[in-house]
Design an enzyme around this catalytic site. Structure first.
Site, PDB file in Angstrom:
ATOM      1  N   LYS A 131       0.725  -1.089   0.278  1.00  0.00           N
ATOM      2  CA  LYS A 131       0.020   0.114  -0.021  1.00  0.00           C
ATOM      3  C   LYS A 131       0.889   1.273  -0.141  1.00  0.00           C
ATOM      4  O   LYS A 131       0.328   2.230  -0.666  1.00  0.00           O
ATOM      5  CB  LYS A 131      -0.992  -0.057   1.284  1.00  0.00           C
ATOM      6  CG  LYS A 131      -2.175  -0.866   1.128  1.00  0.00           C
ATOM      7  CD  LYS A 131      -2.832  -1.390   2.222  1.00  0.00           C
ATOM      8  CE  LYS A 131      -3.827  -2.380   2.098  1.00  0.00           C
ATOM      9  NZ  LYS A 131      -4.459  -2.778   3.506  1.00  0.00           N
ATOM     10  N   GLN A 134      -4.945  -1.544   9.384  1.00  0.00           N
ATOM     11  CA  GLN A 134      -4.938  -3.067   8.988  1.00  0.00           C
ATOM     12  C   GLN A 134      -5.262  -3.938   9.854  1.00  0.00           C
ATOM     13  O   GLN A 134      -5.226  -4.001  11.236  1.00  0.00           O
ATOM     14  CB  GLN A 134      -3.157  -3.201   8.466  1.00  0.00           C
ATOM     15  CG  GLN A 134      -2.942  -4.453   7.904  1.00  0.00           C
ATOM     16  CD  GLN A 134      -3.559  -4.491   6.374  1.00  0.00           C
ATOM     17  OE1 GLN A 134      -3.801  -3.508   5.805  1.00  0.00           O
ATOM     18  NE2 GLN A 134      -4.077  -5.567   5.924  1.00  0.00           N
ATOM     19  N   ASP A 145     -11.580   2.553   3.822  1.00  0.00           N
ATOM     20  CA  ASP A 145     -11.907   1.249   3.705  1.00  0.00           C
ATOM     21  C   ASP A 145     -13.286   1.001   3.376  1.00  0.00           C
ATOM     22  O   ASP A 145     -13.845  -0.061   2.823  1.00  0.00           O
ATOM     23  CB  ASP A 145     -11.502   0.422   4.774  1.00  0.00           C
ATOM     24  CG  ASP A 145     -10.232  -0.208   4.816  1.00  0.00           C
ATOM     25  OD1 ASP A 145      -9.823  -0.651   3.752  1.00  0.00           O
ATOM     26  OD2 ASP A 145      -9.514  -0.380   5.782  1.00  0.00           O
TER      27      ASP A 145
HETATM   28  N1  GUN Z   1      -6.545  -6.678   5.698  1.00  0.00           N
HETATM   29  C1  GUN Z   1      -6.752  -7.489   4.539  1.00  0.00           C
HETATM   30  N2  GUN Z   1      -7.279  -6.545   3.716  1.00  0.00           N
HETATM   31  C2  GUN Z   1      -7.564  -5.345   4.243  1.00  0.00           C
HETATM   32  C3  GUN Z   1      -8.210  -4.415   3.842  1.00  0.00           C
HETATM   33  O1  GUN Z   1      -8.540  -4.184   2.584  1.00  0.00           O
HETATM   34  N3  GUN Z   1      -8.372  -3.051   4.599  1.00  0.00           N
HETATM   35  C4  GUN Z   1      -7.742  -3.191   5.829  1.00  0.00           C
HETATM   36  N4  GUN Z   1      -7.974  -2.330   6.832  1.00  0.00           N
HETATM   37  N5  GUN Z   1      -7.290  -4.541   6.498  1.00  0.00           N
HETATM   38  C5  GUN Z   1      -6.968  -5.553   5.686  1.00  0.00           C
END
Ligand code: GUN
Length: 282
Positions: free
Chosen positions: A52, A96, A119
């Site tokens: 990311k 996350q 998200d």
């Molecule tokens: N863990 C795995 N995929 C994601 C996601 O898209 N967002 C977040 N915050 N955590 C994740």
């Protein structure tokens, strides 16, 4: 033999568009900013977070990482979220998942300012998605819709079956908003293969390798694999038994290189949307 849906190529296009938009915003004095919070040392989360950050860098988005130890308390985490909610150069906040045991993930998500919830996990944004009136779409379902669009796969009137319940509400709703007929299956669904065989579009988000086998798939179905698993040999794989299903499907997403790259691209897009929303002059 199915056409393989190339998530890398489609995501590269989305990222190109994002980069252009970021450049235009910067000319107006706005630099979209994303804060990524990671707690503990889950190796998969570390890889996701690194990806990311790299994606932000590549598109010109400013990013900050907050890596907290596994012993972080709920209060400390909530205090950080509160600080980021008020930080002017941060437009998007991503905590996350999964958080270490003992931390209340739901409470943390609810503490994020919905305007910065890139998200789209906050109850406010989930509610907006249900109503069909949204600013942010959850990244994975939004990425899947982009893939379908890129390959001219219409949802209108199609039977769509989604397997798995975690955070898949958005997927079902987006398919419904595009006039699909949607069924959501889960671990208690009776005679799952019978239901999945009806699908013109089958989306699997179960988290088990080799879960979707050929007998569960209608010939010429579109098969979308959200799974991110390790097989017996430790190799990255999805939920779908790819070798079995590829010959009978019309389209299929590989893992890796299918849905995964789209999720990050849509996160970038949401961060730009957040920056635009938060700047009063736009
Ligand atoms: N863990 C795995 N995929 C994601 C996601 O898209 N967002 C977040 N915050 N955590 C994740």
């Amino acid at each position: 033999m199915a056409t393989r849906i190339d998530g890398k190529a489609v995501s590269a296009k989305v990222r190109e568009e994002v980069a252009k938009e970021v450049a235009a915003l910067k000319e107006q004095g706005i630099c979209p900013g994303l804060a990524v919070v990671i707690v503990g040392d889950d190796p998969a989360s570390r890889i996701y977070v690194n990806n990311k950050k790299k994606a932000c860098q590549a598109t010109g988005i400013y990013s900050e990482e907050y890596a907290l130890p596994a012993e972080t308390t709920q209060e400390e985490l909530l205090a950080l979220v509160d600080k980021l909610n008020h930080k002017k150069d941060i437009h998007g906040i991503l905590v996350q998942s999964p958080l270490p045991k003992g931390l209340d993930e739901e409470a943390v998500v609810e503490a994020i300012d919905p305007k910065k919830d890139v998200d789209a996990f906050h109850a406010y944004n989930v509610g907006k998605i249900m109503l069909g009136d949204y600013q942010f779409l959850p990244c994975t379902p939004a990425g899947i819709m982009e893939l379908l669009k890129a390959y001219d796969i219409s949802v209108e009137g199609k039977r769509c079956v989604v397997i798995g319940r975690s955070n898949i509400v958005g997927m079902a709703m987006l398919l419904l908003h595009q006039n699909g007929t949607v069924t959501v299956c889960h671990s208690r669904t009776k005679d799952l293969p019978e239901v999945t065989r009806q699908a013109d579009i089958l989306v699997s988000a179960v988290g088990k390798s080799h879960f979707v086998t050929a007998d569960m798939v209608q010939p010429r179905a579109v098969v979308i694999d959200v799974g991110m698993n390790r097989d017996e040999n430790g190799k990255l794989c999805g939920d779908v038994d790819f070798d079995q299903v590829e010959p009978i499907a019309s389209y299929i997403t590989p893992v890796p290189g299918g849905v995964g790259p789209m999720t990050i691209a849509m996160l970038l897009k949401n961060t730009v949307t957040a920056a635009k929303m938060q700047d009063q002059s736009l």
